[in-house]
Scaffold this active site. Structure first.
Site, PDB file in Angstrom:
ATOM      1  N   GLY A  94      14.299  45.449  21.849  1.00 58.56           N
ATOM      2  CA  GLY A  94      15.753  45.380  21.957  1.00 58.56           C
ATOM      3  C   GLY A  94      16.363  46.717  22.333  1.00 58.56           C
ATOM      4  O   GLY A  94      17.280  46.796  23.159  1.00 58.56           O
ATOM      5  N   HIS A 112      -0.181   0.816   9.864  1.00 58.42           N
ATOM      6  CA  HIS A 112      -1.491   1.149   9.291  1.00 58.42           C
ATOM      7  C   HIS A 112      -2.463   1.504  10.417  1.00 58.42           C
ATOM      8  O   HIS A 112      -3.666   1.283  10.294  1.00 58.42           O
ATOM      9  CB  HIS A 112      -2.075  -0.024   8.495  1.00 58.42           C
ATOM     10  CG  HIS A 112      -1.136  -0.615   7.503  1.00 58.42           C
ATOM     11  ND1 HIS A 112      -0.397  -1.751   7.755  1.00 58.42           N
ATOM     12  CD2 HIS A 112      -0.801  -0.219   6.256  1.00 58.42           C
ATOM     13  CE1 HIS A 112       0.339  -2.041   6.688  1.00 58.42           C
ATOM     14  NE2 HIS A 112       0.126  -1.120   5.771  1.00 58.42           N
ATOM     15  N   THR A 172      15.604  49.345  15.706  1.00 60.52           N
ATOM     16  CA  THR A 172      16.413  48.251  16.240  1.00 60.52           C
ATOM     17  C   THR A 172      17.141  48.773  17.470  1.00 60.52           C
ATOM     18  O   THR A 172      16.996  49.944  17.851  1.00 60.52           O
ATOM     19  CB  THR A 172      17.457  47.757  15.212  1.00 60.52           C
ATOM     20  OG1 THR A 172      18.442  48.787  15.028  1.00 60.52           O
ATOM     21  CG2 THR A 172      16.805  47.410  13.884  1.00 60.52           C
ATOM     22  N   GLY A 232       0.816  -1.199   0.000  1.00 56.68           N
ATOM     23  CA  GLY A 232       0.000   0.000   0.000  1.00 56.68           C
ATOM     24  C   GLY A 232       0.857   1.258   0.000  1.00 56.68           C
ATOM     25  O   GLY A 232       1.979   1.258   0.498  1.00 56.68           O
ATOM     26  N   ASP A 261      -1.398  -8.250   1.106  1.00 56.58           N
ATOM     27  CA  ASP A 261      -0.153  -8.274   0.339  1.00 56.58           C
ATOM     28  C   ASP A 261       0.274  -9.700   0.027  1.00 56.58           C
ATOM     29  O   ASP A 261       0.672 -10.016  -1.107  1.00 56.58           O
ATOM     30  CB  ASP A 261       0.955  -7.556   1.114  1.00 56.58           C
ATOM     31  CG  ASP A 261       0.728  -6.067   1.199  1.00 56.58           C
ATOM     32  OD1 ASP A 261       0.238  -5.486   0.226  1.00 56.58           O
ATOM     33  OD2 ASP A 261       1.043  -5.474   2.254  1.00 56.58           O
ATOM     34  N   THR A 288      19.613  36.451  17.119  1.00 55.30           N
ATOM     35  CA  THR A 288      20.157  37.639  16.460  1.00 55.30           C
ATOM     36  C   THR A 288      20.763  38.614  17.450  1.00 55.30           C
ATOM     37  O   THR A 288      21.869  39.118  17.251  1.00 55.30           O
ATOM     38  CB  THR A 288      19.041  38.333  15.654  1.00 55.30           C
ATOM     39  OG1 THR A 288      18.525  37.415  14.695  1.00 55.30           O
ATOM     40  CG2 THR A 288      19.582  39.561  14.931  1.00 55.30           C
ATOM     41  N   ASP A 297      10.651  36.400  22.757  1.00 54.00           N
ATOM     42  CA  ASP A 297      11.813  35.830  23.441  1.00 54.00           C
ATOM     43  C   ASP A 297      12.915  36.832  23.735  1.00 54.00           C
ATOM     44  O   ASP A 297      13.931  36.479  24.333  1.00 54.00           O
ATOM     45  CB  ASP A 297      12.388  34.664  22.624  1.00 54.00           C
ATOM     46  CG  ASP A 297      12.990  35.117  21.292  1.00 54.00           C
ATOM     47  OD1 ASP A 297      12.768  36.292  20.910  1.00 54.00           O
ATOM     48  OD2 ASP A 297      13.653  34.302  20.636  1.00 54.00           O
TER      49      ASP A 297
END
Length: 596
Positions: A572, A229, A515, A58, A115, A462, A419
């Site tokens: 920031g 399956h 920034t 299958g 099968d 970053t 974050d």
């Protein structure tokens, strides 16, 4: 771990999905062709005669089986619809018209009733026509024991791909059908596998699963021994990975479990296959692999000679994995060993084992000596600074930055991914710990260098990279001014300006781009003009406040969009200004910045 299987798909027409995926195999591997009507992927003619190996089943188990067709592996595969066996007529056509039959044909099929019956019918039709064909049924799954499996026997799962690889490599050497069948059977008899999953999978085109169904696993629950399956396994448990792996290895290797003691590992050579059932991230599969290898060595004194970890046989996007163990034994055919056959090159897009046998067999334990390449102990510069005043300023600045974390986090939740505050706090806490526990040297370059090392080890993303580049440049330019003797405001101002210019080589950010540069630039400008740290810090705060309403030209905010930039300053820039105010001795004001 994610605990809900997605019922969303890019292609919801299951028939179109299977047909187009088969067509894609001919695009990614020009050595194979497609019989679209019969869903057969087969090697194009023109290669040397050899035993042809056919498999299939299958769809939904990709890369098995179509992507294993190619030189050194399968000669053809036959696909059914999703999780359903191909018909006997499809299989007959594959055997009788799509592969080279001169040296015979081996048909390898996994142990599922549909099968076995359909492939068996195709094989018998080919034999009746006078063709030389052998059929091997592979059952490697120990998730269901002898008692429950009864006469049906073990299901075939991911360990089957090792049978395909070893027998395919042997066939490529020109070996006889008798030997290819013998080695394939021997391989199958020496493999045990077991899987586990956090949820059942959803087949494209079908109705979404009923969230109240008894089949649905509860949060944190794992089905141990689940088939490919959605078949049930040996049971469900709420268990963390270490205990889950322990249970799975017990089912594979515990000789006291007479219901599942299918294989006694008595060889010095063992191959381990960790298979992704489709929905586990590469990162998490790495963690699973490390856990399995660690427990094998600790609890069973087994150190695999080969470890294959990746996606070999899936259950669509199944959120699970399987473990297969191959006990490498002597083939007694006078040709290459099982390991040599496993290592042999092949040309099939689904097979991934890029590490050469020489690399495995070298068993190298060499590592580079960090001390040989590490930077020498930081050399004193002679640029003096009052260590007590330095320490007090650092503690004040770092504590103020830590206190600002909730405000920075609130801002970043509006315009970023939330974050930024945590990242700044983590770095500040680490530097604060170092400063509090270490006697500062009073050499500006030495002390700043130690701070840089902490920042590099604790701040990622970053902002962490920007801070690390800037501070390393600042160390460099401070050292260049060592002849000044004392780290005055003028010395700091000059070095800060040069470090800022160095930073501009790595980021296009300028004042006005929303920034941290909007807080850094005014601090440096005012410090150089006035020599007053407090005035410079206040200018930095004003610059940060000015970013409220400023549309971002750089950073994640550009992609997020929306009007959040009108509500809050750049997080920031705000965090950096808080650090500067603290360094200048300005106590934190209450309340913290409130979002409008």
């Amino acid at each position: 771990m994610i605990e809900t299987m997605s019922a969303k798909h890019f292609v919801n027409d299951a028939t179109h999905l299977v047909n187009s995926a088969l067509q894609a195999l001919t695009i990614t591997n020009p050595s194979v062709a497609l019989d679209a009507e019969n869903k057969i992927i087969y090697r194009r003619p023109g290669h040397a005669p050899q035993v042809s190996i056919i498999s299939g089943g299958g769809s939904g188990h990709e890369p098995s089986f179509g992507a294993f067709v190619g030189e050194g592996l399968l000669s053809a595969s036959v696909a059914g619809t999703i999780f359903a066996s191909p018909s006997a007529e499809q299989i007959r056509r594959a055997i009788m018209s799509r592969v080279d039959a001169q040296k015979g044909i081996l048909v390898t099929v996994m142990n599922y009733t549909g099968d076995v019956l359909n492939f068996g019918m195709g094989v018998e039709k080919a034999k009746a026509a006078g063709m030389k064909v052998e059929m091997l049924v592979v059952g490697d799954d120990v998730g269901v024991g002898r008692a429950k499996a009864g006469k049906v026997g073990r299901r075939g799962i991911a360990g089957t791909v090792l049978v395909h690889k070893i027998s395919g490599a042997l066939a490529a050497t020109g070996a006889s059908l008798e030997d290819v069948y013998k080695v394939a059977k021997l391989t199958a008899e020496n493999i045990v596998s077991v899987g586990a999953s956090l949820d059942h999978v959803h087949v494209p085109g079908r109705a979404p699963p009923d969230p109240n169904s008894s089949e649905k696993l509860a949060d944190g629950e794992v089905e141990i021994g689940m088939g490919i399956h959605n078949e049930p396994g040996s049971g469900r448990e709420k268990v963390e990975l270490p205990k889950l792996v322990e249970r799975m290895l017990q089912q594979l290797l515990d000789q006291k479990d007479k219901d599942r003691a299918f294989l006694r590992v008595n060889s010095n050579e063992v191959v381990l296959l960790i298979n992704n059932l489709g929905g586990v991230s590469v990162l998490e599969l790495g963690g699973i692999t490390a856990e399995v290898v660690g427990q094998l060595e600790k609890n069973y004194n087994i150190k695999p000679v080969r470890v294959l970890s990746g996606t070999y046989m899936t259950s669509l996007n199944g959120l699970g994995f399987s473990i297969s163990i191959l006990n490498v034994v002597n083939t007694n055919i006078g040709g290459p060993s099982m390991l040599q056959l496993l290592d042999a090159p092949c040309e099939a897009t689904g097979w991934a084992a890029p590490v050469k046998k020489e690399t495995w067999e070298a068993k190298s334990s060499q590592v580079r000596d960090a001390s040989a390449s590490a930077v020498d102990e930081i050399q004193a510069s002679g640029l003096k600074i009052d260590p007590e005043a330095e320490k007090a300023a650092l503690i004040s600045g770092l504590e103020r930055l830590i206190a600002a974390e909730p405000a920075v986090t609130r801002m970043d939740t509006v315009v970023g991914d939330g974050d930024c505050g945590i990242g700044l706090k983590r770095g500040a806490e680490s530097v604060l710990k170092m400063v509090s526990q270490t006697k500062l040297s009073g050499d500006a370059v030495v002390d700043l260098s130690k701070i840089v090392q902490v920042v590099e080890n604790t701040m990622d993303g970053t902002s962490g990279a920007l801070y690390a580049i800037f501070l390393n440049s600042l160390v460099h330019y401070l050292r260049q001014q060592a002849s000044a003797g004392v780290a005055t405001a003028k010395v700091w101002g000059t070095a800060l300006k040069q470090a800022s210019e160095a930073l501009s080589r790595y980021t296009p950010a300028q004042p006005g781009d929303r920034t941290l540069i909007d807080a850094l630039h005014p601090f440096i400008e005012v410090l150089n003009a006035s020599g007053d740290f407090k005035k410079a810090a206040e200018a930095s705060k004003k610059g940060a406040e000015g970013t409220k309403g400023m549309k971002a030209s750089l950073g994640r905010t550009v992609y997020i969009g929306g009007s959040g930039f009108e509500q809050v300053p750049d997080p920031g820039a705000w965090g950096l200004s808080e650090l500067f105010l603290g360094l200048a001795g300005v106590k934190s004001s209450e309340p913290d910045y409130e979002m409008v």
